[in-house]
Each structure stands twice: as C-alpha cells, then as structure tokens.
Design an enzyme around this catalytic site. Structure first.
Site, PDB file in Angstrom:
ATOM      1  N   ASP A 294      -0.117   5.831 -23.273  1.00  0.00           N
ATOM      2  CA  ASP A 294       1.062   5.995 -22.418  1.00  0.00           C
ATOM      3  C   ASP A 294       2.343   5.630 -23.167  1.00  0.00           C
ATOM      4  OD1 ASP A 294       2.778   6.230 -20.265  1.00  0.00           O
ATOM      5  OD2 ASP A 294       1.534   5.055 -18.904  1.00  0.00           O
ATOM      6  N   SER A 335       5.223   8.922 -15.417  1.00  0.00           N
ATOM      7  CA  SER A 335       3.805   9.131 -15.716  1.00  0.00           C
ATOM      8  C   SER A 335       3.091   9.966 -14.661  1.00  0.00           C
ATOM      9  CB  SER A 335       3.095   7.781 -15.869  1.00  0.00           C
ATOM     10  OG  SER A 335       3.519   7.120 -17.032  1.00  0.00           O
ATOM     11  N   THR A 388      -1.303   7.318 -14.068  1.00  0.00           N
ATOM     12  CA  THR A 388      -2.134   8.123 -14.970  1.00  0.00           C
ATOM     13  C   THR A 388      -3.577   8.248 -14.498  1.00  0.00           C
ATOM     14  OG1 THR A 388      -0.702   7.671 -16.859  1.00  0.00           O
ATOM     15  CG2 THR A 388      -2.946   8.376 -17.338  1.00  0.00           C
ATOM     16  N   HIS A 504       8.887  -0.184 -22.645  1.00  0.00           N
ATOM     17  CA  HIS A 504       9.782  -0.634 -21.571  1.00  0.00           C
ATOM     18  C   HIS A 504      10.392  -1.998 -21.883  1.00  0.00           C
ATOM     19  CE1 HIS A 504       9.432   2.495 -18.571  1.00  0.00           C
ATOM     20  NE2 HIS A 504       8.112   2.475 -18.631  1.00  0.00           N
TER      21      HIS A 504
END
Length: 607
Positions: A294, A335, A388, A504
């Site tokens: 991710d 996502s 996800t 992030h």
C-alpha cells in the site's frame, strides 16, 4: 602526478560513503539565517525556528548601527538595537538567563561590518555596554565578519567579541582563541551550482577548507552557497557546520525531519534466485498471488533496494509496468477505489468499497473464481475491514462502515481472511459469523484453516519495528498451505498495509522496514511459482503516499536519505511487477482496472 592532484585523491579516498551519514549530526542548531534582516520578520522567524546562527549587516550612520544590505536600503527603526539586541535581551530575561528556553541551545549572532571596521567596531562596543546580559552570556557568541581587524589587533577588543577566520591564514594560539568560526566564499572556490554533486576536484577543495577549520576545532560555513535541499545535502555530506539559508521555513522543516527521513538497515538479507523457466510463457494459470504494498511507487521500492544493499526480490521480476491510479471522481485516489479496481475491474468513487459509482455491488475476484471451483484467501497487516482487503469481499459506499463491511464476509466466497483488529467485530457480528460457520481466531499461531477462517490478530497491526516479527510471512505460509491443496486453483491477496503508514507519517524507517518485510513474501511467492509452474505473481501498489524524493543513499552501506512532499496520497502511477506465466501482459502503462482484466485473462476466465 602533481602534488595538488595527489592531495585531491587522498582527500576523496578519506571521504567514504559511510561518512555521508553525517546527516544525523545535523539539526536547526546548524542553520544560519543569512541576511536575516531581509526576512519578513527579522530575528523572530529564525529564533522561533531555533536556528543556531543569525546574521545582520550593519552600517554606522550618525553614531548608530543600522541594519541593511546596502546604504540605500537604510530605513527608520531598523537599527541593530531595535531588531536584534533589544529582542535578544528580552528573551534572555524571559528565559531566566538563557537565550532559548532550552538552556543547552546557543545562538551565534554574526555581525557583518559593511564600512570602516575601526569606527564601526568602536560604536558596537559602546552599544553593547548597555547589554551586559548579552555580552556576559555563555549561550550567545557574537562573531564579527566583513570588515574586521588584523589578527594581531584581536586583543584590542573585548573578549566577548569573536572574529570570522580565513581558512588560508595562519593564527597564533591566542589569536585562534578569538576565532568564532571560519568562512569561505563558495563561488570563489568552485563552480558547483548546487545541482548534482561537485566534481571530484571541487569536492577536494571544499573538504580541504572544512578539514582546515576542524583541525583547529572551529566550525565552518560557506557564503554564497546554493540554497535548496540538494545543496544542503551535499554540504552536510562534506561536513560543513553551518548551512546558509534565506528560506527559513524550508530549512527548518528539512533539518527537523532528518531523523525521520534517514534510515540505515542493519538486517540485510539475500534475495531468492528465480529460475524464470515459466516466466512470460503463454499459458493459462491455476493460481494468482496478488501482492499489494500500500502507498508505494518507484521511490519507495528504490529506498528499500538501497537499504538492502542493492537487492530486492521484486526487482528480480523482469515484467514491469505502470498502473494509473486515479479514481472515477478524483485525480488522487484513496485505497478504497484503488483496490476495487484490482478486485472488480471497475473504477469507482473515493471511499467506495466493492461498489460502482452508484453504490451497486460489483462482482469480485473471489466470487467470480468460486464459480470455477477455486478458492481465495486475503491477508493484510492492517484492520481486516480496511479498504484494501474489504475491496475483495465487501460492498459499501463508505470504507469506514467497519461492522457492515465485516458482515459481508459472511456472504463472500473468500475462504480465509487474516488481519488486524477492527471495531466491526461486535458481539452481534461475531455471532452471525459463527452461525455462518466461520471459525474465528485471535492469534495467528492458533489458527487452522479447515473451515472458512477469520483471523483477527493484534500482532498484525503492529509495525515491524514494534515487534511484529515474521507475522506476514507466517500468514502467507498458513494461507498458501491451505489454498494450494485445491486442485482447481486459487487466488491470494496479500496487503502490506503499513508501508502506506510510513508515507503518511513521513517516516523512512517505517516505510523501508515494512517494504523489506513485504519483499520477503514476494520471494516466497516467486519460489512457489517456480515450484508450481502454474502460478502468476503480480505486485502492484494501489497508489503512492508521501511524495517521496530520494536525496542520497549508499548501496554499499545500506542507508538512504529522502524527503517527503506531502503526508497524503499522490497521483504518481504505481509500479507493476509480474512473474510467471502471462507476466509479459503486465508491461506498459495502463489503467488500474487492467490488473483485474489481465488476471482474469491469465485464468482463462471470460468477463
């Protein structure tokens, strides 16, 4: 060979890649506010950034020291006292004798004399008599640059005044005590403009100045130096103590984030050596392993590659492509639509999970292949109801509806779901899952997969650096050992969720360690594909996170240094890697929905 060239070679030999880890020794204390008086808020902007050095140019006019770059720029109220000395005095009193609230922090005030130094220095000495709290403060160093006396005359000035030294001059022991630092004109020394790295001979010249200063146990700075991140990086590489800037907020952020932007790997590992025997052949597959790191794109992969000293399993895949990540209603995806595209072949809106833009449920890979007698398993190092994994078993127009999402696992055809804790596991939902004959485990080690299985393990959501260990690899092994027994074939999705968290939080250590952990699973998947000969492995991120730029690193030493431009997702396409039969179909630039289409084609399933 000339002596100068020999010395240059020796200087470069001493400058090893390992020395580039100087970054960790730098902070805002090494920041110098060049021509600080030209800032929108002189003194205060650099002070609140906690810079270690501030510069003011002064002109003596009618008995007062005025601050400006040229005499034409002199203006009322902008005196050395008003802009600097008075404010410094107030801060010392406010901080009970310290210039900064932290008594360990110090401040250098660099005063650049623009006129005759004798009259200007005499005026400065007379002015400073009003500020004993400054001149007698060990936390403040006043350094005179520009017009200044000859070394023999240093002794004629108060001991609280220090002088900017010339690296090429010789000083007696007593004179050296009055040198506050050494400065040199960078444009006068080299032609390097801050882009790329200096030429070898330029590096040698810069290092020579730095070493001369450090041999005398003094800091050094270069005036006229380029003022942007790549230049700062190179100057730090070379050991320059004070980094000049006119861009206080930018250098402040850069310096303060160095600890999070730097990572050195201490756990190098060998990668799997693929056979490539079935790689790229045109043959229908029975199994597909989809691996989703991710929030990753090429910078993240290359950071991990660098940290592992030039080795990465995913880089052993020959078939590579790029996936366009935009959602149906946004240039930058989240996502939920990112992986919905992989799971269903349809672009949808941000926050939508397994549904189209109108909220209608979409057929997902586990359900589609179940009609062919195939089985599926889903793994994540995040919440089992995160976007996800949810994209492969749930249908919701709100990715945050954890309880409703988890209930959808009851009707999903996916056999195995493994991940971290979720708020969606209420008593009601747990009871309904059990009624649907779903075995629930709260510890991966105790889990078996003879029936439909849900593993919600707190260890899954821990970071590698917090002790998750080999959890992801163990979850992969557990799932693979079950799915591979199905003669019709299987689909497995494995998400490394916390690579995204590293982006992030702008945390290089988290990003790299999570991606290296994921890469171990990539190696396992490739090994199985070689042994099984009917398995396609696909690696693709759902989007990029952090806007990562790599500024420096060492493939030999295994460290990497970067900079993040955002704490959110970006529109950068995601890299696609494929291995096994039909891998060549995953090359080129294509929409993220094509991941689904190409997987279906590899299975030989008509949409």
């Amino acid at each position: 060979m000339k002596l100068s060239k020999i010395l240059a070679v020796l200087a470069l030999a001493a400058f090893t890649e390992n020395q580039a880890q100087n970054y960790l020794n730098y902070s805002v204390e090494n920041a110098h506010s060049h021509n600080d008086y030209m800032q929108e808020v002189p003194f205060w902007q650099a002070y609140y950034a906690q810079f270690g050095s501030i510069e003011a140019d002064v002109f003596l006019v009618k008995g007062k020291l005025w601050v400006a770059h040229t005499e034409k720029e002199l203006s009322a109220g902008r005196t050395l006292e008003n802009l600097y000395l008075d404010t410094i005095s107030k801060q010392i009193k406010l901080n009970k004798g310290n210039i900064y609230p932290d008594p360990n922090r110090k401040l250098q005030l660099l005063i650049d004399i623009k006129q005759n130094y004798k009259t200007s220095l005499n005026a400065l000495v007379n002015t400073l008599k009003k500020y004993p709290e400054i001149t007698g403060n060990s936390g403040i160093k006043i350094v005179i640059t520009g017009g200044r006396p000859q070394p023999d005359d240093f002794k004629n000035y108060p001991d609280y005044l220090y002088f900017d030294g010339d690296p090429d001059k010789n000083y007696t022991e007593d004179q050296l005590k009055r040198i506050g630092m050494f400065s040199a004109d960078l444009p006068g020394l080299v032609k390097w403009n801050g882009k790329g790295i200096p030429r070898d001979e330029e590096t040698a010249k810069i290092k020579s100045v730095v070493e001369k200063a450090h041999a005398r146990k003094k800091p050094v700075r270069f005036y006229g130096a380029p003022d942007f991140p790549n230049a700062w990086v190179n100057l730090m590489d070379l050991g320059v103590d004070y980094i000049n800037t006119d861009h206080i907020p930018d250098l402040k952020k850069f310096m303060n984030t160095i600890p999070k932007n730097f990572y050195k790997n201490t756990k190098e590992y060998a990668t799997y050596t693929p056979t490539y025997k079935t790689d790229g052949i045109d043959k229908k597959v029975k199994n597909v392993i989809l691996l989703i790191p991710d929030g990753t794109s090429l910078p993240q992969y290359y950071a991990a590659f660098t940290a592992n000293k030039g080795k990465l399993n995913v880089f052993n895949m020959k078939a590579t492509g790029l996936s366009k990540t935009n959602s149906s209603n946004a240039y930058i995806t989240d996502s939920a639509p990112g992986s919905t595209a992989f799971a269903t072949g349809v672009k949808t809106k941000n926050t939508f999970v397994g549904v189209d833009g109108m909220g209608k449920a979409l057929a997902q890979i586990p359900d589609i292949i179940a009609a062919k007698g195939m089985v599926s398993g889903l793994i994540s190092t995040g919440d089992v109801t995160d976007a996800t994994p949810a994209d492969f078993y749930a249908h919701s127009d709100n990715r945050n509806s954890s309880e409703l999402i988890l209930k959808d696992f009851i009707t999903s055809k996916a056999k195995i779901l493994i991940g971290g804790p979720t708020n969606g596991l209420t008593r009601e939902t747990e009871q309904k899952l059990k009624e649907a004959k779903v075995d629930i485990y709260h510890d991966l080690k105790s889990a078996t997969t003879s029936n439909r299985t849900l593993v919600i393990d707190p260890l899954a959501s821990q970071r590698i650096t917090d002790g998750r260990g080999n959890w992801l690899a163990d979850a992969f092994d557990l799932t693979l050992n079950d799915l591979k027994n199905n003669k019709k074939g299987f689909f497995m999705m494995v998400e490394a969720s916390q690579t995204d968290g590293g982006g992030h939080s702008n945390n290089m250590e988290q990003l790299v360690t999570e991606l290296l952990d994921f890469d171990h699973v990539v190696g396992k998947a490739m090994k199985f594909a070689d042994e099984n000969k009917e398995t396609l492995v696909v690696v693709v991120g759902d989007h990029e996170t952090g806007g990562l730029t790599l500024l420096d690193g060492s493939l030999r030493e295994g460290w990497v240094f970067g900079n993040f431009s955002t704490n959110d997702h970006t529109s950068i396409p995601s890299n696609v890697f494929a291995y096994g039969p039909n891998s060549k179909e995953f090359t080129g630039l294509f929409e993220n929905t094509e991941i689904f289409n190409k997987i279906m084609a590899a299975y030989g399933i008509q949409k």
